[in-house]
Design an enzyme around this catalytic site. Structure first.
Site, mmCIF file in Angstrom:
data_model
loop_
_atom_site.group_PDB
_atom_site.id
_atom_site.type_symbol
_atom_site.label_atom_id
_atom_site.label_comp_id
_atom_site.label_asym_id
_atom_site.label_seq_id
_atom_site.Cartn_x
_atom_site.Cartn_y
_atom_site.Cartn_z
ATOM 1 N N ASP A 1 18.965 12.528 34.973
ATOM 2 C CA ASP A 1 19.909 13.010 35.998
ATOM 3 C C ASP A 1 19.630 12.424 37.366
ATOM 4 O O ASP A 1 20.398 12.657 38.303
ATOM 5 C CB ASP A 1 19.876 14.547 36.087
ATOM 6 C CG ASP A 1 20.364 15.182 34.802
ATOM 7 O OD1 ASP A 1 20.107 16.383 34.606
ATOM 8 O OD2 ASP A 1 20.962 14.467 33.973
ATOM 9 N N ARG B 1 27.381 13.424 23.351
ATOM 10 C CA ARG B 1 26.896 14.794 23.633
ATOM 11 C C ARG B 1 26.995 15.684 22.387
ATOM 12 O O ARG B 1 27.562 16.757 22.391
ATOM 13 C CB ARG B 1 27.683 15.419 24.780
ATOM 14 C CG ARG B 1 27.739 14.623 26.046
ATOM 15 C CD ARG B 1 26.416 14.451 26.749
ATOM 16 N NE ARG B 1 25.795 15.657 27.205
ATOM 17 C CZ ARG B 1 26.016 16.212 28.399
ATOM 18 N NH1 ARG B 1 26.887 15.671 29.194
ATOM 19 N NH2 ARG B 1 25.388 17.294 28.756
ATOM 20 N N ARG C 1 30.898 19.910 40.776
ATOM 21 C CA ARG C 1 30.407 20.648 39.593
ATOM 22 C C ARG C 1 28.928 21.001 39.773
ATOM 23 O O ARG C 1 28.462 22.019 39.311
ATOM 24 C CB ARG C 1 30.567 19.783 38.332
ATOM 25 C CG ARG C 1 31.975 19.569 37.891
ATOM 26 C CD ARG C 1 32.010 18.960 36.515
ATOM 27 N NE ARG C 1 31.083 19.671 35.625
ATOM 28 C CZ ARG C 1 30.763 19.235 34.409
ATOM 29 N NH1 ARG C 1 31.272 18.109 33.958
ATOM 30 N NH2 ARG C 1 29.931 19.913 33.640
ATOM 31 N N ARG D 1 30.566 21.583 29.181
ATOM 32 C CA ARG D 1 29.996 21.527 27.836
ATOM 33 C C ARG D 1 28.931 22.592 27.625
ATOM 34 O O ARG D 1 28.634 22.974 26.507
ATOM 35 C CB ARG D 1 29.420 20.147 27.598
ATOM 36 C CG ARG D 1 30.385 19.018 27.899
ATOM 37 C CD ARG D 1 29.716 17.727 27.771
ATOM 38 N NE ARG D 1 28.566 17.790 26.924
ATOM 39 C CZ ARG D 1 28.512 18.228 25.676
ATOM 40 N NH1 ARG D 1 29.592 18.625 25.156
ATOM 41 N NH2 ARG D 1 27.439 18.285 24.973
ATOM 42 N N LYS E 1 21.419 24.369 38.985
ATOM 43 C CA LYS E 1 22.610 24.445 38.105
ATOM 44 C C LYS E 1 22.153 24.571 36.657
ATOM 45 O O LYS E 1 22.648 25.413 35.910
ATOM 46 C CB LYS E 1 23.438 23.179 38.253
ATOM 47 C CG LYS E 1 24.489 22.979 37.157
ATOM 48 C CD LYS E 1 25.323 21.739 37.338
ATOM 49 C CE LYS E 1 24.780 20.526 36.679
ATOM 50 N NZ LYS E 1 24.953 20.420 35.225
ATOM 51 N N ASN E 2 21.186 23.755 36.259
ATOM 52 C CA ASN E 2 20.824 23.715 34.835
ATOM 53 C C ASN E 2 19.921 24.863 34.417
ATOM 54 O O ASN E 2 19.612 25.004 33.238
ATOM 55 C CB ASN E 2 20.211 22.354 34.493
ATOM 56 C CG ASN E 2 21.268 21.257 34.582
ATOM 57 O OD1 ASN E 2 22.465 21.542 34.654
ATOM 58 N ND2 ASN E 2 20.827 20.016 34.599
ATOM 59 N N LEU F 1 22.117 19.567 16.592
ATOM 60 C CA LEU F 1 20.797 20.229 16.465
ATOM 61 C C LEU F 1 20.899 21.723 16.804
ATOM 62 O O LEU F 1 20.168 22.543 16.239
ATOM 63 C CB LEU F 1 19.775 19.522 17.354
ATOM 64 C CG LEU F 1 19.524 18.051 16.984
ATOM 65 C CD1 LEU F 1 18.596 17.388 17.988
ATOM 66 C CD2 LEU F 1 18.985 17.917 15.563
ATOM 67 N N CYS G 1 31.711 13.432 26.693
ATOM 68 C CA CYS G 1 32.089 13.366 28.110
ATOM 69 C C CYS G 1 31.814 11.926 28.536
ATOM 70 O O CYS G 1 31.444 11.089 27.731
ATOM 71 C CB CYS G 1 31.294 14.371 28.928
ATOM 72 S SG CYS G 1 29.590 13.922 29.077
HETATM 73 C C1 EPZ Z 1 20.984 19.153 29.687
HETATM 74 O O1 EPZ Z 1 22.067 18.716 28.902
HETATM 75 C C2 EPZ Z 1 21.468 19.099 31.127
HETATM 76 N N1 EPZ Z 1 22.614 19.990 31.289
HETATM 77 C C3 EPZ Z 1 21.883 17.664 31.459
HETATM 78 O O2 EPZ Z 1 22.258 17.646 32.836
HETATM 79 C C4 EPZ Z 1 20.670 16.749 31.275
HETATM 80 O O3 EPZ Z 1 21.041 15.424 31.531
HETATM 81 C C5 EPZ Z 1 20.155 16.890 29.835
HETATM 82 O O4 EPZ Z 1 19.855 18.271 29.549
HETATM 83 C C6 EPZ Z 1 18.896 16.067 29.601
HETATM 84 O O5 EPZ Z 1 17.911 16.466 30.498
HETATM 85 C C7 EPZ Z 1 22.384 21.320 31.391
HETATM 86 O O6 EPZ Z 1 21.254 21.780 31.331
HETATM 87 C C8 EPZ Z 1 23.601 22.185 31.585
HETATM 88 P P1 EPZ Z 1 20.275 17.488 25.506
HETATM 89 P P2 EPZ Z 1 22.037 18.888 27.280
HETATM 90 O O7 EPZ Z 1 20.747 18.473 24.510
HETATM 91 O O8 EPZ Z 1 21.424 20.203 26.944
HETATM 92 C C9 EPZ Z 1 21.636 14.328 22.228
HETATM 93 C C10 EPZ Z 1 23.559 17.067 34.704
HETATM 94 O O9 EPZ Z 1 23.891 15.992 35.215
HETATM 95 N N2 EPZ Z 1 21.776 15.533 21.385
HETATM 96 O O10 EPZ Z 1 18.823 17.413 25.826
HETATM 97 O O11 EPZ Z 1 23.380 18.586 26.774
HETATM 98 C C11 EPZ Z 1 22.726 14.307 23.283
HETATM 99 O O12 EPZ Z 1 23.881 13.678 22.767
HETATM 100 C C12 EPZ Z 1 23.592 17.228 33.188
HETATM 101 O O13 EPZ Z 1 23.163 18.081 35.329
HETATM 102 C C13 EPZ Z 1 22.150 15.383 20.059
HETATM 103 O O14 EPZ Z 1 22.359 14.273 19.585
HETATM 104 O O15 EPZ Z 1 21.022 17.723 26.900
HETATM 105 C C14 EPZ Z 1 22.105 13.515 24.399
HETATM 106 O O16 EPZ Z 1 22.289 12.137 24.137
HETATM 107 C C15 EPZ Z 1 24.061 15.972 32.468
HETATM 108 N N3 EPZ Z 1 22.323 16.506 19.301
HETATM 109 C C16 EPZ Z 1 20.619 13.861 24.299
HETATM 110 O O17 EPZ Z 1 20.425 14.391 22.987
HETATM 111 C C17 EPZ Z 1 22.118 17.753 19.802
HETATM 112 O O18 EPZ Z 1 22.272 18.743 19.056
HETATM 113 C C18 EPZ Z 1 20.159 14.881 25.321
HETATM 114 O O19 EPZ Z 1 20.869 16.059 25.094
HETATM 115 C C19 EPZ Z 1 21.730 17.889 21.144
HETATM 116 C C20 EPZ Z 1 21.569 16.762 21.928
#
Ligand code: EPZ
Length: 420
Positions: free
Chosen positions: A305, A121, A399, A92, A22-23, A125, A116
């Site tokens: 995850d 989220r 999902r 998202r 999925k990711n 950045l 969410c």
């Molecule tokens: C990806 O989400 C995955 N989703 C998530 O999987 C996964 O948990 C996550 O990476 C971490 O591995 C997809 O790939 C579609 P991040 P993403 O940006 O890209 C903070 C699942 O269950 N952050 O690395 O949203 C954010 O709030 C899902 O399959 C900022 O603060 O993850 C979070 O606390 C859930 N500012 C942390 O970093 C930003 O600009 C990780 O976010 C970006 C992120």
């Protein structure tokens, strides 16, 4: 809304095949906005999030055609550069159209994804990196209205945090920028490598994906390509944990074992036997296993995850033991603990750490899924609980898992979906 009913107590045995990731497929689909023509993706999982992504691409004007696990995306004439709230709120990852639309068309209006269940989220950045490349962005009634005067400029971007989506958005935008981009402190997930491989097939030169320094040399125009999506490491881990919690002996095929190293090391430390044969991971269970502690971390650390699913397993560790699970990625990813408690689990929360008592007897009960991975956690617990567990709100599960209940039933679980 569908429910899933599980009668616990069966020991899982046999082999099950993992679907595409999925990711990985979500950013891949949005990368098709970078180049006109027909993009072809294979091993595409049948998931709600893929459906939502296709709706978003259709809304923008793409033509999509799915046959089996192959999905074709034609991005010749876009009719809109706007990703509406209605679609982005459901998924998202819709924010990942921002980089490609900005780079290809110089304009984009993307709904700011709300928070969410698992956390705020933020995407600050993503925006910071694109601004550094020359994008002007304002927030207007929840919409990110983004413009580029001429073209995005290649820059050296140091991310405050190795954000997965942020790395993907900037990587895609950089493929059509003017000049080379370096992303420092980049995310290292396998899904980043998969996206980089496809961007290279389209004609860009992406080097260093999988490390914390990625170099992107752009190419204008890019051309569409064909790509097979990597297997879903989180689904593979979830299936292994289903085998483990039922004291089973299962094999998970068509996966990439090296993507699951952190989990496999923890399962071995607990006492499980892991045998790797090419793309297949075989797990067999000891009569008893120990508690182990985990701290979630960006890849290659223990994946957030899999935290909820691992918690379900730790409730069955040796009696009297207590395992500590520290969640460092999301600020609110313990909602499954209250539902686990309804089944008899004993989990004490202390800030970002959950202390899970081993050896607890789980008894089936109605429970409610709060998010995607919490649903999987509750199903795993139901596989072990005595009697029937009824999981409500399984739309969360759909999902990110392709027919999980069928895969578990094929391993011997007494599980079925009750259609509403
Ligand atoms: C990806 O989400 C995955 N989703 C998530 O999987 C996964 O948990 C996550 O990476 C971490 O591995 C997809 O790939 C579609 P991040 P993403 O940006 O890209 C903070 C699942 O269950 N952050 O690395 O949203 C954010 O709030 C899902 O399959 C900022 O603060 O993850 C979070 O606390 C859930 N500012 C942390 O970093 C930003 O600009 C990780 O976010 C970006 C992120």
């Amino acid at each position: 809304m569908d429910k899933i009913s599980i009668i616990g107590g069966r020991t899982l045995k046999g082999t099950v095949q993992v679907s595409g990731s999925k990711n990985a497929i979500l950013p891949l689909l949005f990368s098709s906005l970078l180049a006109d023509g027909e993009h072809v993706f294979h091993n595409v999982p049948d998931l709600k999030d893929v459906e939502t992504s296709c709706l978003l691409l259709k809304h923008l004007g793409c033509e999509l055609q799915r046959s089996g696990n192959t999905l074709k995306v034609k991005t010749n004439k876009l009719k809109s550069l706007k990703a509406p709230y209605q679609l982005v709120r459901q998924m998202r990852a819709g924010i990942l159209v921002l980089g490609p639309l900005l780079a290809r068309y110089g304009r984009a209006e993307v709904s700011l994804p709300g928070g969410c269940a698992i956390g705020t989220r933020s995407v600050h950045l993503h925006l910071q990196g694109l601004r550094q490349m020359g994008a002007e962005m304002n927030l207007n009634k929840g919409l990110i209205v983004a413009r580029v005067k001429k073209t995005l400029q290649g820059k050296r971007i140091l991310l405050d945090y190795p954000t997965v989506g942020g790395t993907e958005n900037i990587m895609m935008a950089a493929c059509l920028a003017k000049g080379i981009t370096f992303i420092e402190n980049a995310a290292r997930e396998p899904e980043i490598i998969d996206l980089a491989e496809y961007l290279n097939k389209m004609g860009a030169k992406v080097k260093g994906a999988g490390t914390d320094l990625i170099q992107i040399t752009p190419k204008r125009p890019l051309s569409p390509g064909e790509h097979t999506v990597i297997p879903d490491r989180i689904e593979a881990g979830t299936l292994l944990l289903a085998g483990a919690i039922t004291k089973g002996h299962i094999s998970v095929s068509s996966c990439v074992p090296s993507h699951l190293e952190a989990l496999l090391l923890k399962l071995e430390a607990a006492g499980f036997f892991i045998n790797i044969k090419g793309p297949t991971i075989e797990l067999s269970s000891p009569p008893h296993f120990s508690t182990v502690n985990i701290v979630t971390a960006p890849y290659p650390g223990f994946p957030t995850d899999l935290q909820a699913q691992f918690m379900a397993l730790m409730t069955q560790a040796k009696t009297g033991g207590v395992s500590s699970l520290r969640e460092t990625i999301f600020e609110n990813r313990f909602m499954h603990t209250q539902e686990l408690a309804r089944l008899g689990a004993d989990v004490q929360l202390d800030g970002h750490t959950a202390l899970v008592k081993g050896g607890t007897l789980l008894r089936g009960a109605p429970v409610t899924a709060t998010d995607l991975r919490a649903s999987a956690c509750l199903i795993l617990a139901g596989l072990r609980a005595q009697g029937e567990t009824l999981v409500h709100r399984v739309y969360h599960l759909d999902r990110g898992y392709e027919s999980l209940e069928k895969k578990l039933a094929s391993l011997g679980a007494n599980i079925k979906r009750l259609k509403e």
